[in-house]
Write a protein that holds these residues in place. Structure first.
Motif, mmCIF file in Angstrom:
data_model
loop_
_atom_site.group_PDB
_atom_site.id
_atom_site.type_symbol
_atom_site.label_atom_id
_atom_site.label_comp_id
_atom_site.label_asym_id
_atom_site.label_seq_id
_atom_site.Cartn_x
_atom_site.Cartn_y
_atom_site.Cartn_z
ATOM 1 N N SER A 88 0.855 -1.443 0.058
ATOM 2 C CA SER A 88 0.222 0.034 0.088
ATOM 3 C C SER A 88 1.020 1.426 -0.153
ATOM 4 C CB SER A 88 -0.798 -0.101 1.008
ATOM 5 O OG SER A 88 -1.855 -0.730 1.469
ATOM 6 N N ASN A 92 0.531 4.100 -2.588
ATOM 7 C CA ASN A 92 0.709 5.610 -2.522
ATOM 8 C C ASN A 92 2.072 6.470 -3.082
ATOM 9 O OD1 ASN A 92 -1.821 4.955 -1.761
ATOM 10 N ND2 ASN A 92 -1.013 4.719 0.527
ATOM 11 N N TYR A 172 -8.182 10.470 -6.686
ATOM 12 C CA TYR A 172 -7.509 10.253 -5.802
ATOM 13 C C TYR A 172 -7.218 11.736 -4.934
ATOM 14 C CZ TYR A 172 -5.476 5.799 -7.401
ATOM 15 O OH TYR A 172 -5.545 4.686 -7.719
ATOM 16 N N SER A 177 -6.434 8.074 -1.102
ATOM 17 C CA SER A 177 -5.233 7.055 -1.989
ATOM 18 C C SER A 177 -5.850 5.287 -0.899
ATOM 19 C CB SER A 177 -4.179 6.522 -1.906
ATOM 20 O OG SER A 177 -3.083 7.472 -1.350
ATOM 21 N N THR A 180 -2.632 2.192 4.107
ATOM 22 C CA THR A 180 -1.516 1.527 4.561
ATOM 23 C C THR A 180 -1.681 0.409 5.519
ATOM 24 O OG1 THR A 180 -1.000 3.035 6.560
ATOM 25 C CG2 THR A 180 0.198 3.550 3.174
#
Length: 280
Positions: A88, A92, A172, A177, A180
Motif C-alpha cells: 500500500s 501511494n 485520488y 489513496s 496502509t
C-alpha cells in the motif's frame, strides 16, 4: 534512496504536450522481481498509446531488479528504490509521483495487452474508474481463465480485476489513496470506498491485463478478513458481511479439495455459471 528516470536527466522531456491528448501514468511496484519485471516493463513501453508517463517504485531490491530498471531509464519517467512499509505504501508513493490525468497500476509479475491503454482512453471521462477483463496464465505457459468483472457485486466481494483498473487522478485527490493499514485487501478497500462515494465505474469489454497463476496467496484467509473489515468500515455493519466471509472461506476450501481430483469439473461449472466474476 536511489532514483532515476528521464524526469531527472531531461526535465524538458517531462513537459506535458496537451496536443498529444490525455496523459496516462502507469505505476509498477516491485521488490526482487527480476524474473518477470522485464516482461512487465516491455508491456508498458510497447503500448499503442504513447502519451504515457511510466513510474517504477522499488522496495529496495537486492537482486537484479535495479539493473533491469536502469536498462530502460531513458524511457521511464521516474523510478525510486528505497525500503517501504508494504505494498500500500509503495502504491501511494507511485500515485504521489504521478502527474498524469489517469493512473493505472500494473505489478511486476503482470503485464498489459498492447492496446490496453488506448482501449481505456477511448472510454475516458473525467472523474471515473475504468476497468476490464483479466487473462490468467498457468505456470506451464498455457492460457487459463479469462475473468470478466462485475462492479454491481463489489459491495459483496472483490469482483473487479485490479491490474485492469485505471482511476482518474482527481478521484485520488478527492478520496485519498490506499489505506496502509490494509496488507492484503488494500485494493478492495480503495475501490469500495470509491464506489460508495458515487464515482462511476466504466467497464471496458476487452482483456486489458494478464496475470500469472502462481497459486492464490497463502494469506487468502487474511484477505477475506480484510474484505469483511472494509465492508464493516465503509458500509454499515451487518451480519451479512460475516455470512459472506464464511461463504468465501467454505467456497475456497471446497474448491481446493476438488482441484486436481475427479470432482474438478464442479469447480469449472461453478466458475462459469455462478461465480460473482464470470470466468471463461
Amino acid at each position: 534512496m536511489k532514483e532515476g528516470g528521464y524526469r531527472l536527466s531531461k526535465p524538458s522531456k517531462s513537459n506535458r504536450n496537451l496536443s498529444d491528448g490525455l496523459v496516462v501514468s502507469i505505476i509498477t511496484v516491485v521488490y526482487n522481481g527480476e524474473s518477470y519485471l522485464e516482461h512487465t516493463i516491455q508491456s508498458v513501453l510497447n503500448q499503442t498509446y504513447k502519451n504515457i508517463e511510466y513510474i517504477i517504485v522499488d522496495g529496495g531490491s537486492t537482486d537484479n531488479t535495479l539493473e533491469i530498471i536502469k536498462k530502460h531509464e531513458d524511457k521511464v519517467a521516474y523510478w525510486r528504490s528505497e525500503p517501504d512499509k508494504g505494498i500500500s505504501d509503495a502504491f501511494n508513493k507511485g500515485i504521489a509521483f504521478a502527474t498524469g490525468d489517469l493512473i493505472g497500476i500494473i505489478n511486476a509479475d503482470d503485464w498489459y495487452e498492447p492496446d490496453a491503454v488506448s482501449s481505456v482512453v477511448a472510454k475516458y471521462k473525467p472523474g471515473i474508474v475504468l476497468h476490464g477483463n483479466l487473462q490468467y496464465w498457468k505456470e506451464d505457459g498455457s492460457r487459463g481463465m479469462n475473468v470478466s468483472p462485475n462492479a454491481n457485486l463489489l459491495k459483496q466481494e472483490m469482483t473487479i480485476n485490479h491490474p485492469t483498473v485505471f482511476i482518474d487522478k482527481e478521484v485520488y485527490h478527492k478520496l485519498g489513496s490506499f489505506d496502509t493499514s490494509y496488507k492484503f485487501a488494500m485494493d478492495y478497500h480503495l475501490l469500495l470506498r470509491i464506489l460508495h462515494a458515487g464515482v462511476p465505474f466504466i467497464y471496458v469489454n476487452k482483456t486489458l491485463a494478464n496475470m500469472r497463476l502462481g497459486g492464490f496467496s497463502s494469506n487468502w484467509i487474511d484477505s477475506y478478513r480484510e474484505t469483511k473489515r472494509a465492508k464493516e468500515e465503509i458500509l454499515k455493519p451487518s451480519l451479512k458481511h460475516h455470512a459472506v466471509y464464511l461463504w468465501q472461506v467454505l467456497r475456497r476450501r471446497a474448491s481446493e479439495s476438488m482441484e486436481n481430483s475427479p470432482l474438478s469439473f464442479i469447480n469449472e461449472f461453478y466458475r462459469r455459471h455462478f461465480s460473482p466474476m464470470r470466468k471463461m
